[in-house]
Design a protein around this motif. Structure first.
Motif, mmCIF file in Angstrom:
data_model
loop_
_atom_site.group_PDB
_atom_site.id
_atom_site.type_symbol
_atom_site.label_atom_id
_atom_site.label_comp_id
_atom_site.label_asym_id
_atom_site.label_seq_id
_atom_site.Cartn_x
_atom_site.Cartn_y
_atom_site.Cartn_z
ATOM 1 N N PHE A 2 0.816 -1.219 0.000
ATOM 2 C CA PHE A 2 0.000 0.000 0.000
ATOM 3 C C PHE A 2 0.848 1.267 0.000
ATOM 4 N N TYR A 9 -3.364 6.481 -5.413
ATOM 5 C CA TYR A 9 -4.413 5.557 -4.944
ATOM 6 C C TYR A 9 -5.820 6.086 -5.223
ATOM 7 N N ARG A 25 -18.866 5.440 -0.698
ATOM 8 C CA ARG A 25 -18.440 6.067 0.573
ATOM 9 C C ARG A 25 -19.609 6.795 1.240
ATOM 10 N N ALA A 44 -8.107 0.744 8.668
ATOM 11 C CA ALA A 44 -7.567 0.568 7.305
ATOM 12 C C ALA A 44 -8.008 1.749 6.461
ATOM 13 N N ASP A 65 -4.411 3.269 10.163
ATOM 14 C CA ASP A 65 -3.886 2.392 9.104
ATOM 15 C C ASP A 65 -2.445 2.054 9.465
ATOM 16 N N PHE A 66 -1.947 0.907 8.976
ATOM 17 C CA PHE A 66 -0.541 0.617 9.262
ATOM 18 C C PHE A 66 0.387 0.984 8.098
ATOM 19 N N SER A 67 -0.155 1.533 7.013
ATOM 20 C CA SER A 67 0.695 2.006 5.917
ATOM 21 C C SER A 67 0.980 3.495 6.111
ATOM 22 N N GLY A 98 -1.524 2.331 13.134
ATOM 23 C CA GLY A 98 -1.831 1.210 14.019
ATOM 24 C C GLY A 98 -2.226 -0.013 13.222
ATOM 25 N N ASP A 99 -2.104 -1.169 13.883
ATOM 26 C CA ASP A 99 -2.409 -2.454 13.256
ATOM 27 C C ASP A 99 -3.801 -2.909 13.697
ATOM 28 N N GLY A 100 -4.633 -3.258 12.719
ATOM 29 C CA GLY A 100 -5.992 -3.705 13.013
ATOM 30 C C GLY A 100 -6.067 -4.980 13.825
ATOM 31 N N SER A 116 -13.435 0.123 5.218
ATOM 32 C CA SER A 116 -13.825 0.146 3.806
ATOM 33 C C SER A 116 -12.700 -0.424 2.955
ATOM 34 N N PHE A 117 -13.014 -1.451 2.211
ATOM 35 C CA PHE A 117 -12.062 -2.070 1.279
ATOM 36 C C PHE A 117 -10.762 -2.449 2.000
HETATM 37 C C1 LIG Z 1 -7.607 -0.919 -0.310
HETATM 38 S S1 LIG Z 1 -6.998 0.094 0.992
HETATM 39 C C2 LIG Z 1 -8.477 0.864 1.597
HETATM 40 C C3 LIG Z 1 -8.232 2.269 2.073
HETATM 41 C C4 LIG Z 1 -9.469 3.071 2.446
HETATM 42 N N1 LIG Z 1 -10.207 2.462 3.521
HETATM 43 C C5 LIG Z 1 -10.369 3.326 1.273
HETATM 44 O O1 LIG Z 1 -11.571 3.068 1.381
HETATM 45 O O2 LIG Z 1 -9.898 3.787 0.253
HETATM 46 C C6 LIG Z 1 -6.659 -1.102 2.240
HETATM 47 C C7 LIG Z 1 -5.917 -0.540 3.429
HETATM 48 O O3 LIG Z 1 -5.866 -1.547 4.442
HETATM 49 C C8 LIG Z 1 -4.695 -1.290 5.185
HETATM 50 N N2 LIG Z 1 -4.442 -2.456 6.058
HETATM 51 C C9 LIG Z 1 -4.327 -3.749 5.694
HETATM 52 N N3 LIG Z 1 -4.106 -4.505 6.780
HETATM 53 C C10 LIG Z 1 -4.091 -3.673 7.850
HETATM 54 C C11 LIG Z 1 -3.900 -3.864 9.250
HETATM 55 N N4 LIG Z 1 -3.662 -5.080 9.783
HETATM 56 N N5 LIG Z 1 -3.956 -2.785 10.060
HETATM 57 C C12 LIG Z 1 -4.178 -1.542 9.540
HETATM 58 N N6 LIG Z 1 -4.359 -1.308 8.232
HETATM 59 C C13 LIG Z 1 -4.307 -2.364 7.390
HETATM 60 C C14 LIG Z 1 -3.662 -1.026 4.120
HETATM 61 O O4 LIG Z 1 -2.513 -0.404 4.618
HETATM 62 C C15 LIG Z 1 -4.471 -0.153 3.155
HETATM 63 O O5 LIG Z 1 -4.285 1.213 3.409
#
Ligand SMILES: C[S@@+](CC[C@H](N)C(=O)[O-])C[C@H]1O[C@@H](n2cnc3c(N)ncnc32)[C@H](O)[C@@H]1O
Length: 235
Positions: A2, A9, A25, A44, A65-67, A98-100, A116-117
């Motif tokens: 990501f 994006y 959204r 996320a 988000d963790f990215s 943070g990590d989900g 979302s996604f």
């Molecule tokens: C497809 S993007 C969706 C971004 C946003 N929610 C949107 O609707 O556009 C997926 C996101 O999930 C995040 N992600 C995946 N696993 C994660 C975790 N364990 N903790 C936090 N974020 C995570 C990724 O870093 C990425 O930014």
């Protein structure tokens, strides 16, 4: 991955979804039943596009988000448009790394939690749903916005053809990391359909699970409630 797609994006989403993403959204914001002052976790959250829409309805949104790459792009956008970090309705967006699977928040911190996604991309979906329940107050609400399975067979065929044939080419034209969009198509095909995801959500400690299809089921909004009598550590 990501971090690699972050720069382009949002525009890639708009192109690949033929502009449907903003409607998805808005439908997510509607399903959350937002009111000024509600504490909302957008997990996320990526570039905080949805979080910004929630704040414009007055919610106090934590976009997690963790990215760091995605969060940085989100921060730039929030700073570029004064008045959007603090929404028109008095809401605000706070970006948190943070990590989900191990959220940096105490039990029962939020009135609403949403993703979302993102759930499709988390390595342990059930653990993430349970972690979301932990940080939601009893009686609080979950909304999951995720790609799903079109319900009408001919539409499903057209959509799957698009995913596997047209989408990778389009992604090459607009994305900063086209290879990641092959993963996108494959992950959507491998994802549980509407009833199967509802069962997973209920299994993680949520109640009143239901869903609504958007764009004929290309996207589904699953909603659920944390049981009102739930203790802090019963998951
Ligand atoms: C497809 S993007 C969706 C971004 C946003 N929610 C949107 O609707 O556009 C997926 C996101 O999930 C995040 N992600 C995946 N696993 C994660 C975790 N364990 N903790 C936090 N974020 C995570 C990724 O870093 C990425 O930014």
């Amino acid at each position: 991955m990501f971090d690699g797609v972050a720069r382009r994006y949002d525009i890639t989403n708009t192109v690949l979804s033929a502009g449907r993403d903003s409607g998805w959204r808005m439908a997510t914001a509607d399903a959350l039943d937002l009111r000024p002052g509600l504490r909302v976790l957008d997990l996320a959250a990526g570039t905080a596009t949805s979080a910004q829409a929630f704040a414009s309805r007055g919610a106090m949104v934590v976009a997690c988000d963790f990215s760091l790459g995605m969060l940085r792009v989100g921060r730039q956008r929030l700073q570029r448009r004064p008045g959007t970090a603090v929404g028109a309705g008095g809401g605000a967006v706070t970006l948190v790394a943070g990590d989900g699977l191990a959220l940096p928040f105490p039990d029962a911190s939020f009135d609403r939690v949403t993703i979302s996604f993102g759930l499709r991309n988390v390595v342990d979906v059930d653990a993430c749903l349970a972690e979301l329940a932990r940080v939601t107050r009893p009686g609080g609400r979950l909304v999951v916005c995720e790609f799903s399975r079109p319900t009408w067979a001919p539409w499903r065929t057209v959509y799957l053809e698009y995913l596997m044939r047209a989408l990778p080419g389009l992604a090459r034209a607009v994305s900063s990391s086209p290879g990641s969009y092959v993963y996108l198509a494959e992950s959507i095909r491998a994802w549980p359909d509407q009833p199967a995801l509802a069962t997973r959500i209920a299994g993680a400690g949520w109640t009143g699970v239901g869903w609504r299809n958007l764009t004929g089921g290309i996207v589904a909004l699953h909603r659920a409630v944390r049981p009102p009598g739930a203790g802090a550590r019963d998951h």
